[in-house]
Write an enzyme that holds these catalytic residues in place. Sequence first.
Site, PDB file in Angstrom:
ATOM      1  N   ASP A  22      44.089  44.896  44.616  1.00 43.54           N
ATOM      2  CA  ASP A  22      43.398  45.985  43.927  1.00 43.54           C
ATOM      3  C   ASP A  22      44.312  46.375  42.774  1.00 43.54           C
ATOM      4  OD1 ASP A  22      42.422  48.397  43.014  1.00 43.54           O
ATOM      5  OD2 ASP A  22      42.649  49.481  44.900  1.00 43.54           O
ATOM      6  N   LYS A  84      45.350  49.332  32.489  1.00 46.15           N
ATOM      7  CA  LYS A  84      44.029  48.774  32.818  1.00 46.15           C
ATOM      8  C   LYS A  84      42.974  49.204  31.791  1.00 46.15           C
ATOM      9  CE  LYS A  84      40.912  48.607  36.822  1.00 46.15           C
ATOM     10  NZ  LYS A  84      40.809  49.014  38.236  1.00 46.15           N
ATOM     11  N   GLU A 183      34.992  46.091  42.314  1.00 46.60           N
ATOM     12  CA  GLU A 183      35.586  47.041  43.269  1.00 46.60           C
ATOM     13  C   GLU A 183      34.573  47.540  44.306  1.00 46.60           C
ATOM     14  OE1 GLU A 183      37.373  49.765  40.508  1.00 46.60           O
ATOM     15  OE2 GLU A 183      38.898  48.299  39.954  1.00 46.60           O
ATOM     16  N   ASP A 208      32.866  56.483  44.375  1.00 44.22           N
ATOM     17  CA  ASP A 208      34.320  56.353  44.188  1.00 44.22           C
ATOM     18  C   ASP A 208      34.837  57.539  43.370  1.00 44.22           C
ATOM     19  OD1 ASP A 208      36.893  55.671  43.425  1.00 44.22           O
ATOM     20  OD2 ASP A 208      36.420  53.609  42.880  1.00 44.22           O
TER      21      ASP A 208
END
Length: 632
Positions: A22, A84, A183, A208
């Site tokens: 992850d 990211k 994800e 999330d």
Amino acid sequence: MSSQDDSSSKPTTNGEIIIGIDLGTTNSLVAICDERGPRVLPDAAGRAILPSVVRFTDDGPPVVGGEARRLAVMFPKETIYSVKRLMGRGLDDVAEDIPHLPFDIVGGENDTARIRVGERIYTPQEVSAMILRELKVQAEAALGTPIRKAVVTVPAYFDDAQRQATRDAGRLAGLEVVRIVNEPTAAALAYGIGQGKGAKAETIAVYDLGGGTFDISILQVTPGGEAGEDSFFQVLSTAGDTHLGGDDVDRMIMELVFEEIRKEFGEKLTFPPCTQQALRNFAEAAKIRLSNEESAQLQIDLGDGRVYDRMLTRDELEEMMEPWVQRTMVACDRAMRDAKLDAGKIDRVVMVGGSTRIPLVRKSVGERFQCEPYTALDPDLVVALGAGVQASILAGTNRDMLLLDVIPLSLGIETMGGAVAKLIVRNTTVPTRATEKFSTSVDGQTNVKINVLQGERELVADCRSLGEFELRNIPTMPAGIPQIEVEFLVDANGILNVSAVEKRSGKVASIQIVPRYGLTREEIDTMEQESYTYARQDMHAHRIIDLAVNSCLDIKWIRDAMERVGEGLDAEYGEKLESKIARLQEFVDRSHREPAKIDADEFYQAKEDLDQESVRLHEQAITRSLKEEPAG
Ligand code: AMP
């Protein structure tokens, strides 16, 4: 929007371990999945979470992780975080992020975003590769074997360039990225959704909510089928907010505190940055405490004898958070609209991200989607765990673990004296449900701990505890009066939901568990075998425990009744009762010292004798009570 996981390369592995990663904006993790199920791999110090932070130094290799994060304020230009957000993006795409990042971002080839540290220019891929390499080394140390292949997760909304950049980062780290997985897909895989013989097509939502971002994804899951093909996850829609998360709640608490301090002390107090940071940590700690407790004390020493001190209750915090939670609901509605579905059509919701530990969030999500959200796995680890599951599917190493459609070991709870009450017996096919009623054993008991157990044996000591929770704030009642109903519900994915409700007061509590994780097939077989070997011994032990527990209650009731009757008790009858109590008490005492040596039938007889003898006493006690009660 519609996208699916990239499956361009299908590895041939010859049993080679593939790791799941992850690669997060804030934190990164590495996991594998073996016979016991998925687990994250910690570093040598036992830390599983690696902060996605890299600091470049003049005279040595870059520092990656916790230390880089800790010293970020000292080295703002050399410390790279949130890389990211830059992966595979052009300078224009990240214009909004640039003002929030203290390091230098410059344009590279084709105007791609690059990072400048001193004289050197780095691509986001290179920086991500440093994080990936750290995780590779962490995994190699934990497993004691070289690792060459990985599954890496990315947000569902990542485009081709962002996915390619992630692949490239892997390559630079010496890892072949055998699959890029969304994800939300990983989160679903961690729960075994779409796996197993009985798996059905499902529509799921993955909610999330982290510290700074919120994502909601709706997925269509098509199970793999008997031949063991991969299940198929299609993203039907995504929505969210890149600036919505738990940090907002911390700010709300801080603002409340600032305002009240000003009101109370009547001054224009200003707070320097380091105090603000301390206050932010303080606010976060209070928020986290209120996920478990009903209230939290806020106390700040302002110096000069001035102390800000107040109790913040969960109710107050929930009122403050309501509009914030509603913002996530608006995004959920948008995602459902885009997927052309209404809430009733969503079969499950999977919870990801630290802020989904907030009870109000869980409750609101459950209500909006009309189902109990999945919370059994740690919301900070669930994406990595799913990456590990995907990796093991590709490596062909854990088919057995996933294809269970029966409950491999019995499930139950601990009862008084260390015995186990089984609610669901082994080999029951899922889904299944069972309930049982219990009560308290002590007068005025307001909290009841429920220990969920797995195993075939009769005593807690010989079973595996899967987790425990507490049913709290039961009104004070005498022992045996509260009616506690415990329900075990195992759904088609093998997720166990245990709930307890006290019927008189309506108090409820629950826990969710993935019972199939944590044991190998061999361990399951051993546990089963032992249950046969020790069957006679276990039955005896269980019977003695039950007799001891019931005898204690009987003795207590008889003593209460004797007290009530008082003077009215005939002396000779009193003596008889005392002698029978003493005999039974001796069995109870011995049951703690040498249970195996007790003759259960004799113990039972002693209890029966006392029960028989006490019938007259109870009649007298009732008559006495009726006389004392006012008529009617
Ligand atoms: P993540 O970005 O997924 O690591 O989530 C981090 C966020 O989750 C932070 O805002 C934390 O304060 C929050 N968080 C973690 N644990 C809890 C908890 N028990 N209750 C409320 N918020 C939490």
